[in-house]
Design a protein around this motif. Structure first.
Motif, PDB file in Angstrom:
ATOM      1  N   ARG A  30      21.960  38.798  51.703  1.00 26.80           N
ATOM      2  CA  ARG A  30      23.310  38.523  52.201  1.00 26.80           C
ATOM      3  C   ARG A  30      23.998  39.838  52.561  1.00 26.80           C
ATOM      4  NH1 ARG A  30      25.838  34.719  47.721  1.00 26.80           N
ATOM      5  NH2 ARG A  30      26.113  36.791  46.898  1.00 26.80           N
ATOM      6  N   ASP A  31      24.855  39.776  53.553  1.00 27.34           N
ATOM      7  CA  ASP A  31      25.527  40.967  54.055  1.00 27.34           C
ATOM      8  C   ASP A  31      26.783  41.267  53.245  1.00 27.34           C
ATOM      9  OD1 ASP A  31      25.994  43.131  55.657  1.00 27.34           O
ATOM     10  OD2 ASP A  31      26.553  41.992  57.433  1.00 27.34           O
ATOM     11  N   HIS A  32      27.313  42.485  53.403  1.00 30.36           N
ATOM     12  CA  HIS A  32      28.586  42.851  52.792  1.00 30.36           C
ATOM     13  C   HIS A  32      29.696  42.009  53.423  1.00 30.36           C
ATOM     14  CE1 HIS A  32      26.911  47.173  52.112  1.00 30.36           C
ATOM     15  NE2 HIS A  32      26.248  46.252  51.447  1.00 30.36           N
ATOM     16  N   ASN A  33      30.691  41.666  52.625  1.00 32.47           N
ATOM     17  CA  ASN A  33      31.779  40.831  53.120  1.00 32.47           C
ATOM     18  C   ASN A  33      33.121  41.405  52.684  1.00 32.47           C
ATOM     19  OD1 ASN A  33      33.401  38.811  54.066  1.00 32.47           O
ATOM     20  ND2 ASN A  33      32.792  37.305  52.555  1.00 32.47           N
ATOM     21  N   PRO A  34      33.815  42.103  53.564  1.00 35.49           N
ATOM     22  CA  PRO A  34      35.120  42.642  53.211  1.00 35.49           C
ATOM     23  C   PRO A  34      36.239  41.601  53.311  1.00 35.49           C
ATOM     24  CG  PRO A  34      34.595  43.255  55.449  1.00 35.49           C
ATOM     25  CD  PRO A  34      33.388  42.522  54.900  1.00 35.49           C
ATOM     26  N   ASN A  35      35.919  40.383  53.733  1.00 35.31           N
ATOM     27  CA  ASN A  35      36.949  39.367  53.975  1.00 35.31           C
ATOM     28  C   ASN A  35      37.129  38.363  52.842  1.00 35.31           C
ATOM     29  OD1 ASN A  35      37.436  40.305  56.682  1.00 35.31           O
ATOM     30  ND2 ASN A  35      35.425  39.482  57.146  1.00 35.31           N
ATOM     31  N   GLY A  36      36.254  38.360  51.875  1.00 34.36           N
ATOM     32  CA  GLY A  36      36.359  37.468  50.727  1.00 34.36           C
ATOM     33  C   GLY A  36      35.803  38.191  49.515  1.00 34.36           C
ATOM     34  N   PHE A  37      36.607  38.453  48.522  1.00 32.70           N
ATOM     35  CA  PHE A  37      36.248  39.364  47.447  1.00 32.70           C
ATOM     36  C   PHE A  37      36.720  38.793  46.121  1.00 32.70           C
ATOM     37  CE2 PHE A  37      35.107  43.667  46.376  1.00 32.70           C
ATOM     38  CZ  PHE A  37      35.822  43.944  45.225  1.00 32.70           C
ATOM     39  N   THR A  38      35.922  38.965  45.071  1.00 32.47           N
ATOM     40  CA  THR A  38      36.293  38.456  43.751  1.00 32.47           C
ATOM     41  C   THR A  38      36.448  39.610  42.774  1.00 32.47           C
ATOM     42  OG1 THR A  38      35.089  36.399  44.110  1.00 32.47           O
ATOM     43  CG2 THR A  38      35.556  37.006  41.830  1.00 32.47           C
ATOM     44  N   MET A  39      37.481  39.526  41.955  1.00 35.80           N
ATOM     45  CA  MET A  39      37.725  40.485  40.884  1.00 35.80           C
ATOM     46  C   MET A  39      38.279  39.677  39.723  1.00 35.80           C
ATOM     47  SD  MET A  39      40.614  43.503  40.781  1.00 35.80           S
ATOM     48  CE  MET A  39      39.744  44.634  41.838  1.00 35.80           C
ATOM     49  N   TRP A  40      37.858  39.991  38.496  1.00 31.10           N
ATOM     50  CA  TRP A  40      38.497  39.326  37.362  1.00 31.10           C
ATOM     51  C   TRP A  40      38.897  40.350  36.322  1.00 31.10           C
ATOM     52  CZ3 TRP A  40      36.287  39.935  32.666  1.00 31.10           C
ATOM     53  CH2 TRP A  40      34.903  39.968  32.540  1.00 31.10           C
ATOM     54  N   MET A  41      39.932  39.986  35.592  1.00 28.90           N
ATOM     55  CA  MET A  41      40.462  40.859  34.548  1.00 28.90           C
ATOM     56  C   MET A  41      40.656  40.036  33.281  1.00 28.90           C
ATOM     57  SD  MET A  41      43.219  43.249  36.504  1.00 28.90           S
ATOM     58  CE  MET A  41      43.896  42.143  37.717  1.00 28.90           C
ATOM     59  N   ALA A  42      40.488  40.700  32.145  1.00 29.79           N
ATOM     60  CA  ALA A  42      40.687  40.048  30.850  1.00 29.79           C
ATOM     61  C   ALA A  42      41.239  41.078  29.874  1.00 29.79           C
ATOM     62  CB  ALA A  42      39.360  39.492  30.322  1.00 29.79           C
ATOM     63  N   GLY A  43      41.843  40.574  28.806  1.00 30.07           N
ATOM     64  CA  GLY A  43      42.397  41.459  27.783  1.00 30.07           C
ATOM     65  C   GLY A  43      43.634  42.157  28.291  1.00 30.07           C
ATOM     66  N   GLY A  44      44.079  43.175  27.568  1.00 35.23           N
ATOM     67  CA  GLY A  44      45.216  43.984  28.009  1.00 35.23           C
ATOM     68  C   GLY A  44      46.475  43.199  28.290  1.00 35.23           C
ATOM     69  N   GLY A  45      46.635  42.044  27.644  1.00 29.77           N
ATOM     70  CA  GLY A  45      47.818  41.220  27.862  1.00 29.77           C
ATOM     71  C   GLY A  45      47.700  40.228  29.000  1.00 29.77           C
ATOM     72  N   ARG A 101      47.032  36.937  30.958  1.00 33.58           N
ATOM     73  CA  ARG A 101      47.050  35.521  30.624  1.00 33.58           C
ATOM     74  C   ARG A 101      45.737  34.876  31.076  1.00 33.58           C
ATOM     75  NH1 ARG A 101      51.637  32.297  33.599  1.00 33.58           N
ATOM     76  NH2 ARG A 101      51.610  34.404  34.391  1.00 33.58           N
ATOM     77  N   GLY A 102      45.053  34.211  30.187  1.00 34.22           N
ATOM     78  CA  GLY A 102      43.781  33.573  30.519  1.00 34.22           C
ATOM     79  C   GLY A 102      43.942  32.432  31.507  1.00 34.22           C
ATOM     80  N   GLY A 103      42.971  32.256  32.378  1.00 30.08           N
ATOM     81  CA  GLY A 103      42.941  31.129  33.299  1.00 30.08           C
ATOM     82  C   GLY A 103      43.810  31.270  34.528  1.00 30.08           C
ATOM     83  N   LYS A 104      44.437  32.406  34.748  1.00 30.34           N
ATOM     84  CA  LYS A 104      45.303  32.603  35.911  1.00 30.34           C
ATOM     85  C   LYS A 104      44.444  32.940  37.122  1.00 30.34           C
ATOM     86  CE  LYS A 104      49.223  33.191  37.977  1.00 30.34           C
ATOM     87  NZ  LYS A 104      50.031  32.079  38.323  1.00 30.34           N
ATOM     88  N   ILE A 105      44.635  32.213  38.211  1.00 33.73           N
ATOM     89  CA  ILE A 105      43.897  32.455  39.450  1.00 33.73           C
ATOM     90  C   ILE A 105      44.899  32.792  40.540  1.00 33.73           C
ATOM     91  CG2 ILE A 105      42.440  31.433  41.238  1.00 33.73           C
ATOM     92  CD1 ILE A 105      41.290  29.612  39.029  1.00 33.73           C
ATOM     93  N   ILE A 106      44.633  33.871  41.258  1.00 36.67           N
ATOM     94  CA  ILE A 106      45.479  34.258  42.390  1.00 36.67           C
ATOM     95  C   ILE A 106      44.580  34.347  43.605  1.00 36.67           C
ATOM     96  CG2 ILE A 106      46.925  36.066  43.380  1.00 36.67           C
ATOM     97  CD1 ILE A 106      47.793  36.760  40.532  1.00 36.67           C
ATOM     98  N   GLY A 107      44.897  33.586  44.630  1.00 38.48           N
ATOM     99  CA  GLY A 107      44.142  33.631  45.870  1.00 38.48           C
ATOM    100  C   GLY A 107      43.018  32.608  45.928  1.00 38.48           C
ATOM    101  N   ALA A 108      42.523  32.408  47.130  1.00 41.04           N
ATOM    102  CA  ALA A 108      41.414  31.479  47.357  1.00 41.04           C
ATOM    103  C   ALA A 108      40.750  31.834  48.685  1.00 41.04           C
ATOM    104  CB  ALA A 108      41.916  30.039  47.406  1.00 41.04           C
ATOM    105  N   THR A 109      39.476  31.470  48.788  1.00 42.05           N
ATOM    106  CA  THR A 109      38.754  31.646  50.046  1.00 42.05           C
ATOM    107  C   THR A 109      38.633  30.297  50.748  1.00 42.05           C
ATOM    108  OG1 THR A 109      36.622  31.311  48.965  1.00 42.05           O
ATOM    109  CG2 THR A 109      37.380  33.596  49.193  1.00 42.05           C
ATOM    110  N   ASP A 110      38.116  30.338  51.958  1.00 39.68           N
ATOM    111  CA  ASP A 110      37.865  29.094  52.686  1.00 39.68           C
ATOM    112  C   ASP A 110      36.784  28.292  51.959  1.00 39.68           C
ATOM    113  OD1 ASP A 110      35.478  30.378  53.346  1.00 39.68           O
ATOM    114  OD2 ASP A 110      36.068  30.786  55.402  1.00 39.68           O
ATOM    115  N   GLU A 111      36.447  27.140  52.500  1.00 35.34           N
ATOM    116  CA  GLU A 111      35.544  26.220  51.804  1.00 35.34           C
ATOM    117  C   GLU A 111      34.128  26.764  51.591  1.00 35.34           C
ATOM    118  OE1 GLU A 111      35.620  25.505  56.143  1.00 35.34           O
ATOM    119  OE2 GLU A 111      37.196  25.456  54.643  1.00 35.34           O
ATOM    120  N   ILE A 112      33.715  27.785  52.364  1.00 30.44           N
ATOM    121  CA  ILE A 112      32.376  28.348  52.143  1.00 30.44           C
ATOM    122  C   ILE A 112      32.420  29.732  51.484  1.00 30.44           C
ATOM    123  CG2 ILE A 112      31.333  27.012  54.018  1.00 30.44           C
ATOM    124  CD1 ILE A 112      31.291  29.672  55.654  1.00 30.44           C
TER     125      ILE A 112
END
Length: 109
Positions: A25-40, A42-53
């Motif tokens: 698979r190729d590099h994709n600068p248009n859809g990117f995932t990052m997650w954070m935990a700890g450090g205060g 809040r668990g389960g918070k989601i910001i943003g979404a990609t298209d259906e694929i």
């Protein structure tokens, strides 16, 4: 210990959801995932979404400078004051942009 430790998982780029033939698979600068935990965070918070694929970000897009400013804010640092000298000019991780507006949306209240 997790309450005082911020964990950030991320890559340097996203991956396209489809194959490039036998080359993976190729590099994709248009859809990117990052997650954070700890450090205060809040668990389960989601910001943003990609298209259906999973190819392009379509909702609540976050610029990488804003992500960096948010991480630094969660660490107690002001991204506007954190600079380094490079080729005779003061630079910062968030370049001339960056906003830590995400921090309040992520932290437990």
């Amino acid at each position: 210990m997790l309450e005082q430790t911020l964990i950030v998982w991320s890559g340097e780029f996203g991956r396209t959801p489809t194959s490039q033939g036998s080359g993976g698979r190729d590099h994709n600068p248009n859809g990117f995932t990052m997650w954070m935990a700890g450090g205060g965070i809040r668990g389960g918070k989601i910001i943003g979404a990609t298209d259906e694929i999973g190819l392009r970000a379509v909702e609540d897009k976050v610029h990488i400078h804003d992500a960096h400013a948010t991480i630094l804010s969660l660490l107690g640092l002001d991204h506007r004051k954190l600079t380094f000298l490079f080729q005779g000019r003061q630079q910062r991780l968030t370049d001339v942009g960056g906003s830590n507006d995400l921090a309040p949306r992520l932290v437990r209240s």
